[in-house]
Design an enzyme around this catalytic site. Sequence first.
Site, mmCIF file in Angstrom:
data_model
loop_
_atom_site.group_PDB
_atom_site.id
_atom_site.type_symbol
_atom_site.label_atom_id
_atom_site.label_comp_id
_atom_site.label_asym_id
_atom_site.label_seq_id
_atom_site.Cartn_x
_atom_site.Cartn_y
_atom_site.Cartn_z
ATOM 1 N N PHE A 11 -2.572 5.396 13.733
ATOM 2 C CA PHE A 11 -2.930 4.773 15.012
ATOM 3 C C PHE A 11 -1.683 4.255 15.754
ATOM 4 O O PHE A 11 -1.291 4.810 16.791
ATOM 5 C CB PHE A 11 -3.952 3.666 14.719
ATOM 6 N N ILE A 12 -1.013 3.253 15.230
ATOM 7 C CA ILE A 12 0.155 2.715 15.944
ATOM 8 C C ILE A 12 1.289 3.750 15.926
ATOM 9 O O ILE A 12 1.972 3.957 16.930
ATOM 10 C CB ILE A 12 0.630 1.374 15.343
ATOM 11 N N ASP A 31 4.027 12.141 7.416
ATOM 12 C CA ASP A 31 2.720 11.496 7.215
ATOM 13 C C ASP A 31 1.984 12.304 6.157
ATOM 14 O O ASP A 31 2.021 13.541 6.187
ATOM 15 C CB ASP A 31 1.944 11.514 8.548
ATOM 16 N N GLY A 36 -3.984 9.103 8.579
ATOM 17 C CA GLY A 36 -3.485 9.628 9.855
ATOM 18 C C GLY A 36 -4.130 10.973 10.154
ATOM 19 O O GLY A 36 -4.620 11.657 9.244
ATOM 20 N N THR A 95 1.600 2.565 -3.167
ATOM 21 C CA THR A 95 2.090 3.244 -1.966
ATOM 22 C C THR A 95 2.882 2.302 -1.077
ATOM 23 O O THR A 95 3.985 2.618 -0.627
ATOM 24 C CB THR A 95 0.894 3.824 -1.174
ATOM 25 N N TYR A 151 -3.176 -6.194 -0.304
ATOM 26 C CA TYR A 151 -2.540 -5.709 0.924
ATOM 27 C C TYR A 151 -1.478 -6.705 1.386
ATOM 28 O O TYR A 151 -0.340 -6.329 1.680
ATOM 29 C CB TYR A 151 -3.601 -5.487 2.005
ATOM 30 N N LYS A 155 2.628 -6.301 1.637
ATOM 31 C CA LYS A 155 3.375 -6.509 2.884
ATOM 32 C C LYS A 155 4.437 -7.610 2.731
ATOM 33 O O LYS A 155 5.529 -7.505 3.294
ATOM 34 C CB LYS A 155 2.409 -6.828 4.028
#
Length: 325
Positions: A11-12, A31, A36, A95, A151, A155
């Site tokens: 998306f981004i 990707d 995606g 990942t 998540y 990050k």
Amino acid sequence: MKVLITGGCGFIGSHLVDYHMNKGHSVRVVDDLSTGRIENVAHFKDNPKFRFDEADIVTWPDLESAVSWADRIYHMAAVVGVYRVIADPIQVLNTNILSCERLLRIADQSGHKPRILIASSSEVYGQGLTAAFSETDDVLIEPAAHSRWNYAISKVSNEAFGLSYAQNKGLPITSVRFFNTVGSRQSGRYGMVLPRFIEQAVSAKPITVYGDGQQSRSFCDVRDTVEALDRLANQAASVGEIVNVGNDTEISINSLAELVKEIAHSDSSITHIPYEEAYGEVFVDIQRRKPNLEKFYRLTGYQHRWALKETIQDLVDRKRANKTK
Ligand code: UDP
């Protein structure tokens, strides 16, 4: 300029591809197409300035040469979306952590210093304790061993790698904490609320508000996001920094449902669904999520161009146009 975008079919990422291709830059995308979609960049497939590789960057043999080629790298590749995070928490850690570690290690070994922006997330603030989350706030990982926090943990680790490579190895890295980015090409399949509400409103299905709907978010149009990212990348003072990127206009999820319904002139009902039913386990939702944007404004000087109503109108129009094709 030569721009490498990991996760560039997402998306981004795909909006970053548009942004830089429209400026005449050379863009290379890697990707694995796990979330995606190749359709997001298909309009550039015959453009000699565009190159796409389908690969997982944790193992991609060409990562060294791609990093050496690039003047700028956006590291957007990650496992995202609440549904996916809950379904496969181990893959989230593997990942998201290993891809960033490998990318920065290779950038360091390459000896050349591409400008690097790392995608982090407002998820690292957890429930937060302040009305608007600031980069100087503590990050919060709740004690309950809940797969959702994997998540945020992944990050935070990306940010820590970014800061360490910036400080100890002199790599020009900025980490950006995204706050609920919205716009075209965002999929509702993995949980994101706005594309789900738009789809439901346009097809006259019930709009599904999870919990009591009093939780709030601050949504930022992706067209604002990508322009602001470019400004951050051009700003030397953002090197070695973590920066909130978003829009600070706050709205409750109940009000969002009403707004989508109104703009779409939809007959949909609005229905409340308990979290356990929505996410299949006891779920800790974030009650408020709003960015403090002082640092963002100081570093970018950016003024947002898209209000939420305009974004929703644009998404409703696109959805209707697709349906009549
Ligand atoms: N949400 C909702 N209905 C949906 C999908 C999500 O009410 O069909 C809620 C979700 O529980 C959360 C908010 O919308 O309170 C934003 O969810 P999203 O997954 O888009 O972003 P995040 O929770 O990561 O901010």
